[in-house]
Enzyme design. Structure first.
Site, PDB file in Angstrom:
ATOM      1  N   LYS A  13     -13.098  -4.615  -5.691  1.00 22.81           N
ATOM      2  CA  LYS A  13     -12.786  -5.876  -6.379  1.00 22.81           C
ATOM      3  C   LYS A  13     -13.081  -7.081  -5.480  1.00 22.81           C
ATOM      4  CE  LYS A  13      -8.393  -4.899  -7.122  1.00 22.81           C
ATOM      5  NZ  LYS A  13      -8.267  -3.568  -6.495  1.00 22.81           N
ATOM      6  N   ARG A  88      -0.383  -6.736 -11.218  1.00 16.92           N
ATOM      7  CA  ARG A  88      -0.342  -5.354 -10.738  1.00 16.92           C
ATOM      8  C   ARG A  88       0.649  -4.518 -11.557  1.00 16.92           C
ATOM      9  NH1 ARG A  88      -3.084  -5.967  -5.707  1.00 16.92           N
ATOM     10  NH2 ARG A  88      -2.836  -4.304  -4.288  1.00 16.92           N
ATOM     11  N   ARG A 127     -12.635   1.449   5.844  1.00 16.60           N
ATOM     12  CA  ARG A 127     -12.909   0.001   5.776  1.00 16.60           C
ATOM     13  C   ARG A 127     -12.635  -0.699   7.108  1.00 16.60           C
ATOM     14  NH1 ARG A 127     -10.416  -2.588   0.303  1.00 16.60           N
ATOM     15  NH2 ARG A 127      -8.460  -2.440   1.420  1.00 16.60           N
ATOM     16  N   ARG A 171      -0.345   3.581  -1.958  1.00 21.18           N
ATOM     17  CA  ARG A 171      -0.952   2.515  -2.768  1.00 21.18           C
ATOM     18  C   ARG A 171      -1.643   3.097  -3.996  1.00 21.18           C
ATOM     19  NH1 ARG A 171      -4.641  -0.015   1.488  1.00 21.18           N
ATOM     20  NH2 ARG A 171      -5.264  -1.491  -0.123  1.00 21.18           N
TER      21      ARG A 171
HETATM   22  P1  AMP Z   1      -4.587  -5.868  -1.831  1.00 24.56           P
HETATM   23  O1  AMP Z   1      -5.218  -6.680  -0.757  1.00 24.56           O
HETATM   24  O2  AMP Z   1      -4.823  -6.434  -3.203  1.00 24.56           O
HETATM   25  O3  AMP Z   1      -4.935  -4.405  -1.738  1.00 24.56           O
HETATM   26  O4  AMP Z   1      -2.996  -5.971  -1.599  1.00 24.56           O
HETATM   27  C1  AMP Z   1      -2.397  -5.511  -0.407  1.00 24.56           C
HETATM   28  C2  AMP Z   1      -0.904  -5.383  -0.603  1.00 24.56           C
HETATM   29  O5  AMP Z   1      -0.354  -6.675  -0.918  1.00 24.56           O
HETATM   30  C3  AMP Z   1      -0.464  -4.483  -1.741  1.00 24.56           C
HETATM   31  O6  AMP Z   1      -0.406  -3.117  -1.361  1.00 24.56           O
HETATM   32  C4  AMP Z   1       0.922  -5.043  -2.045  1.00 24.56           C
HETATM   33  O7  AMP Z   1       1.880  -4.655  -1.080  1.00 24.56           O
HETATM   34  C5  AMP Z   1       0.697  -6.549  -1.870  1.00 24.56           C
HETATM   35  N1  AMP Z   1       0.256  -7.180  -3.139  1.00 24.56           N
HETATM   36  C6  AMP Z   1      -0.946  -7.756  -3.401  1.00 24.56           C
HETATM   37  N2  AMP Z   1      -0.995  -8.224  -4.653  1.00 24.56           N
HETATM   38  C7  AMP Z   1       0.201  -7.918  -5.217  1.00 24.56           C
HETATM   39  C8  AMP Z   1       0.760  -8.123  -6.516  1.00 24.56           C
HETATM   40  N3  AMP Z   1       0.071  -8.718  -7.505  1.00 24.56           N
HETATM   41  N4  AMP Z   1       2.034  -7.674  -6.725  1.00 24.56           N
HETATM   42  C9  AMP Z   1       2.747  -7.104  -5.748  1.00 24.56           C
HETATM   43  N5  AMP Z   1       2.276  -6.850  -4.521  1.00 24.56           N
HETATM   44  C10 AMP Z   1       1.006  -7.271  -4.244  1.00 24.56           C
END
Ligand code: AMP
Length: 213
Positions: A13, A88, A127, A171
């Protein structure tokens, strides 16, 4: 045009969002990036979020909904925005719909990038990101010329704290349990555009631009 990029962690993404931003001239809004920036600055919000992020759990809805609500009203979102990593879960999606409706706006397309779970584990644990310029690499699929060093700026490459195998598994489970129901949520609204997330970056980019029209 208001777009949501949906898909499991590691679906690409963020990578595609960066290219779409250039093509459509609308900002990428990544809640993950916003939380990591808050953590880097050492704000109370960032430090609180870290507890959840390190476990691969979702940060409380009130925190991320507040961040997004404020962000989408900034002047650079006047022509639209691209949400990456938000919503999410269904509560976040409902809160987003309510906010957009107050602003007389709506989501136009929800692009769902599909990648099988087995492939995601390898993608995520391999990554690497440049500490200086943010460029992304993969130890196997897109390695830098010199291990640990950014090809573009010579900066140091690092692995995100939550890209280790244990946290990645959590995750992926959180995605299956809490985020996948959004596929149904947005299908019912007629907004879901499913895209195969396996292939070269260019192929996937073309698939996305084709569904966005
Ligand atoms: P990402 O970079 O999108 O993979 O997000 C990394 C981490 O940030 C996730 O595993 C969550 O702990 C937190 N996070 C990011 N976006 C959200 C969201 N919309 N709701 C809740 N936690 C989030």
């Amino acid at each position: 045009m208001n777009i949501i990029l949906l898909g499991p962690p590691g679906a690409g993404k963020g990578t595609q969002a960066k290219r779409l931003v250039e093509k459509y001239g609308i900002p990428q809004i990544s809640t993950g990036d916003m939380l990591r920036a808050a953590l880097k600055e050492g704000t109370p919000l960032g430090l609180e979020a870290k507890k959840y992020m390190d476990q691969g759990a979702l940060v409380p809805d009130s925190v991320v909904i507040g961040l997004v609500k404020e962000r989408i009203q900034k002047p650079d979102c006047a022509k639209g925005f691209m949400l990456d990593g938000f919503p999410r879960n269904v509560s976040q999606a409902e809160a987003l719909d309510a906010t957009l409706s107050e602003l007389s706006q709506k989501i136009d397309h929800v692009v769902c990038m599909e990648v099988a779970n087995e492939e995601l584990l390898e993608r995520l644990t391999g990554r690497r990101t440049c500490r200086s310029c943010g460029a992304g690499y993969h130890v196997r699929f897109d390695p830098p010329k010199k291990e640990g060093v950014c090809d573009q700026c010579g900066g140091e490459l690092y692995q995100r704290d939550d890209d280790n195998e244990a946290t990645v598994s959590s995750r992926l489970k959180v995605y299956d349990d809490q985020t996948k129901p959004l596929i149904d949520y947005y299908s019912k609204q007629g907004k879901l555009r499913a895209v195969d997330g396996v292939g070269s970056m260019d192929e996937i980019f073309s698939r996305i631009t084709a569904v966005l029209g």
